[in-house]
Design a protein around this motif. Structure first.
Motif, mmCIF file in Angstrom:
data_model
loop_
_atom_site.group_PDB
_atom_site.id
_atom_site.type_symbol
_atom_site.label_atom_id
_atom_site.label_comp_id
_atom_site.label_asym_id
_atom_site.label_seq_id
_atom_site.Cartn_x
_atom_site.Cartn_y
_atom_site.Cartn_z
ATOM 1 N N VAL A 52 0.831 -1.207 0.000
ATOM 2 C CA VAL A 52 0.000 0.000 0.000
ATOM 3 C C VAL A 52 0.861 1.251 0.000
ATOM 4 C CG1 VAL A 52 -1.758 1.298 1.256
ATOM 5 C CG2 VAL A 52 -1.888 -1.207 1.165
ATOM 6 N N THR A 53 1.947 1.233 0.776
ATOM 7 C CA THR A 53 2.801 2.416 0.856
ATOM 8 C C THR A 53 3.408 2.777 -0.483
ATOM 9 O OG1 THR A 53 3.345 2.002 3.178
ATOM 10 C CG2 THR A 53 4.862 3.398 1.937
ATOM 11 N N ILE A 54 3.905 1.802 -1.230
ATOM 12 C CA ILE A 54 4.567 2.148 -2.494
ATOM 13 C C ILE A 54 3.559 2.725 -3.495
ATOM 14 C CG2 ILE A 54 4.356 -0.146 -3.548
ATOM 15 C CD1 ILE A 54 7.272 2.408 -3.869
ATOM 16 N N ILE A 55 2.297 2.265 -3.450
ATOM 17 C CA ILE A 55 1.281 2.845 -4.333
ATOM 18 C C ILE A 55 1.010 4.296 -3.952
ATOM 19 C CG2 ILE A 55 -1.115 2.708 -5.106
ATOM 20 C CD1 ILE A 55 0.709 0.472 -6.183
ATOM 21 N N ILE A 56 0.800 4.545 -2.664
ATOM 22 C CA ILE A 56 0.550 5.909 -2.202
ATOM 23 C C ILE A 56 1.750 6.804 -2.487
ATOM 24 C CG2 ILE A 56 0.099 7.358 -0.172
ATOM 25 C CD1 ILE A 56 -2.294 5.667 -1.140
ATOM 26 N N TRP A 57 2.957 6.259 -2.295
ATOM 27 C CA TRP A 57 4.176 7.047 -2.533
ATOM 28 C C TRP A 57 4.278 7.458 -3.994
ATOM 29 C CZ3 TRP A 57 6.531 9.191 1.302
ATOM 30 C CH2 TRP A 57 7.810 9.746 1.133
ATOM 31 N N PHE A 141 -5.908 2.153 6.809
ATOM 32 C CA PHE A 141 -5.116 2.993 7.704
ATOM 33 C C PHE A 141 -3.758 3.333 7.092
ATOM 34 C CE2 PHE A 141 -1.711 3.351 10.853
ATOM 35 C CZ PHE A 141 -2.150 4.455 11.565
ATOM 36 N N VAL A 142 -3.074 2.353 6.526
ATOM 37 C CA VAL A 142 -1.756 2.597 5.926
ATOM 38 C C VAL A 142 -1.849 3.691 4.872
ATOM 39 C CG1 VAL A 142 0.098 1.603 4.514
ATOM 40 C CG2 VAL A 142 -0.868 0.279 6.406
ATOM 41 N N ALA A 143 -2.836 3.604 4.000
ATOM 42 C CA ALA A 143 -2.987 4.604 2.932
ATOM 43 C C ALA A 143 -3.218 5.997 3.507
ATOM 44 C CB ALA A 143 -4.137 4.210 2.007
ATOM 45 N N LEU A 144 -4.097 6.094 4.500
ATOM 46 C CA LEU A 144 -4.401 7.397 5.087
ATOM 47 C C LEU A 144 -3.233 7.942 5.898
ATOM 48 C CD1 LEU A 144 -8.082 6.720 6.259
ATOM 49 C CD2 LEU A 144 -7.343 8.066 4.270
ATOM 50 N N TRP A 145 -2.573 7.077 6.648
ATOM 51 C CA TRP A 145 -1.507 7.537 7.537
ATOM 52 C C TRP A 145 -0.270 7.987 6.760
ATOM 53 C CZ3 TRP A 145 3.401 6.316 9.590
ATOM 54 C CH2 TRP A 145 3.684 6.909 10.836
ATOM 55 N N THR A 147 -0.350 9.257 3.837
ATOM 56 C CA THR A 147 -0.747 10.504 3.186
ATOM 57 C C THR A 147 -0.750 11.690 4.136
ATOM 58 O OG1 THR A 147 -2.129 9.298 1.597
ATOM 59 C CG2 THR A 147 -2.594 11.654 1.912
ATOM 60 N N PHE A 148 -1.390 11.519 5.278
ATOM 61 C CA PHE A 148 -1.650 12.663 6.152
ATOM 62 C C PHE A 148 -0.682 12.798 7.328
ATOM 63 C CE2 PHE A 148 -5.822 11.760 4.200
ATOM 64 C CZ PHE A 148 -6.031 12.989 3.585
ATOM 65 N N ASP A 149 0.077 11.766 7.616
ATOM 66 C CA ASP A 149 1.013 11.838 8.733
ATOM 67 C C ASP A 149 2.466 11.702 8.284
ATOM 68 O OD1 ASP A 149 2.803 10.599 10.893
ATOM 69 O OD2 ASP A 149 1.093 11.213 12.096
ATOM 70 N N TYR A 150 2.815 10.538 7.727
ATOM 71 C CA TYR A 150 4.233 10.307 7.433
ATOM 72 C C TYR A 150 4.795 11.297 6.419
ATOM 73 C CZ TYR A 150 8.698 8.519 6.077
ATOM 74 O OH TYR A 150 10.043 8.449 5.804
ATOM 75 N N ALA A 151 4.132 11.451 5.280
ATOM 76 C CA ALA A 151 4.674 12.334 4.237
ATOM 77 C C ALA A 151 4.825 13.772 4.724
ATOM 78 C CB ALA A 151 3.806 12.265 2.972
ATOM 79 N N PRO A 152 3.824 14.350 5.416
ATOM 80 C CA PRO A 152 4.035 15.692 5.972
ATOM 81 C C PRO A 152 5.158 15.750 7.005
ATOM 82 C CG PRO A 152 1.698 15.207 5.848
ATOM 83 C CD PRO A 152 2.409 13.930 5.541
ATOM 84 N N MET A 153 5.285 14.717 7.846
ATOM 85 C CA MET A 153 6.356 14.720 8.836
ATOM 86 C C MET A 153 7.725 14.699 8.164
ATOM 87 S SD MET A 153 6.769 14.618 12.268
ATOM 88 C CE MET A 153 5.539 13.622 13.107
#
Length: 430
Positions: A52-57, A141-145, A147-153
């Motif tokens: 999921v992370t690599i798709i969102i990334w 959760f992985v997709a949302l987190w 997007t909205f937490d890890y990438a901004p951090m």
């Protein structure tokens, strides 16, 4: 584009592979710690962290973290680098990097390297919620987190944002915040998120009243060894060049890991009379976590001291969940939260030239404390919104009967150890 530095390119691409390996390492580390009826589910959760992370990334995560125009120093514009636009280009029918970064290797290599960091960060969280959450909810959760937490951090700390060395907090205090490879972005962030979810979803049935022992200790040891190996890419790769800083980060990383393993082991021997394999594995990881933000700027002796402190303190910290009543299944808070906080704040004392002990400047300590607190607050707020929203919509927990029977059968329809031939075959017949 500038002249290609093939040495740097090769090293960072290799480091990306090493960091990628850390998530399978966590799968073994956590997979061995859970009970036999939940090991497949744990490994599947780690697989989702990768997939999921690599798709969102590729869609917008890279843009939010690094490629997009900064919005308030908190996140990048997700549209600027959507689907890696302006990062990848086609030349003669073959896709390649559109530009070089500052160390003269293709920006496409950075995309992969940073994607692996995002994967391992969210992968750490699932250890706290083991044995009781739906796989489908975890994927959402992985997709949302990310997007909205890890990438901004990541944007705030590593791309000139709010918590960066040249950000407004550092400028106001008069000292450059330092997080070499992810004390805030990875470990504090993941641990706070893990704690928030644990508080929202509640404890496993039987927590604190029945034994919940690791089912496969060799898996745990294998995971720890893979993590130590992968951490060379994590820390030494964060020098972003094949240079002396990368070499020293390799050394300081190992010094801290070794000291933490010994510190945990001696503490455990005094407390219980044994040097356990689980303790050795946990101590190794605690030292790796603590040195992460500091691997390039603390001397060999302070690397050892930092690792030893982390090993001792996290050993005690992991028992707090029983006293405080929160079910952090595999001690994500105790190891990654406490270890990451120790490493981030200890920089204020041990950092070469600017630390309180090594430079006599109190401002480095202040800025490290502030960025740690802001990172904790940001992670707590964002994760609460996401986790609470999921709890009220799709729900986090499997049923109590499914949890007791084993989440592997409930969610995956399989058993990890099907010696009698009665697991997946029964599901198929039904």
């Amino acid at each position: 584009m500038g002249q290609l530095d093939s040495g740097n390119a090769a090293w960072i691409l290799t480091s990306a592979c090493l960091v990628f390996l850390m998530t399978p390492g966590v799968a073994f580390f956590y997979g061995g710690m859970v009970r036999a009826k939940a090991v497949l589910n744990m490994m599947m959760m780690e697989a989702a962290a990768l997939s999921v992370t690599i798709i969102i990334w590729g869609l917008w995560g890279w843009s939010i973290a690094y490629a997009g125009h900064s919005i308030g120093g908190v996140f990048g514009d997700p549209a600027t680098g959507f689907l890696l636009r302006d990062t990848m280009v086609a030349q003669d029918g073959v896709f390649t990097s559109a530009s070089m970064n500052g160390n003269n290797y293709p920006a496409s290599v950075d995309v992969g390297f940073q994607a692996a960091f995002a994967m391992i960060t969210v992968a750490l969280i699932c250890g706290a919620i083991a044995e009781r959450v739906k796989y489908s909810t975890w994927m959402i959760f992985v997709a949302l987190w990310i997007t909205f937490d890890y990438a901004p951090m990541a944007h705030m700390v590593w791309n000139g944002g709010l918590l960066s060395a040249d950000g407004p907090i550092s400028q106001a205090i008069g000292a450059a915040a330092h997080d070499f490879a992810g004390g805030t972005v990875v470990h504090i962030n993941a641990a706070v998120a893990a704690l928030i979810i644990v508080l929202i979803i509640g404890k496993r049935k039987g927590f604190g009243t029945e034994p919940m022992r690791p089912h496969n200790v060799p898996f745990v040891m294998l995971g720890a060894f893979l993590l130590w190996f992968g951490w060379f890419g994590f820390n030494a790769g964060s020098a972003f060049a094949a240079n002396g800083a990368a070499g020293y980060a390799w050394v300081s990383t190992s010094l801290a890991a070794g000291a933490a393993m010994l510190g945990w082991g001696f503490t455990e021997k005094i407390r219980t009379g044994h040097y356990t394999a689980i303790g050795a594995a946990s101590g190794i990881v605690a030292g790796l976590v603590a040195i992460t933000p500091a691997a390039d700027v603390v001397s060999p002796i302070w690397s050892i001291v930092l690792g030893a402190i982390a090993g001792i303190v996290t050993c005690f910290a992991c028992s707090l969940k029983y006293k405080l009543g929160y079910d952090d299944s595999l001690d994500v808070v105790g190891v990654h939260g406490v270890g990451g906080l120790i490493g981030t704040v200890a920089l204020g004392f041990f950092m070469q030239d600017t630390g309180l002990f090594c430079g006599g400047d109190w401002r480095q300590l202040v800025v490290q404390i502030v960025i740690a607190l802001v990172a904790m607050a940001f992670s707590a707020v964002i994760t609460t919104i996401i986790a609470f929203g999921l709890e009220k919509t799709v729900g986090w927990r499997v049923t109590q009967a499914q949890e007791i029977g084993g989440i592997d059968l409930a969610d995956q329809g399989e058993r990890a150890y099907d010696f009698a031939g009665t697991a997946s075959s029964v599901i198929k017949e039904m």
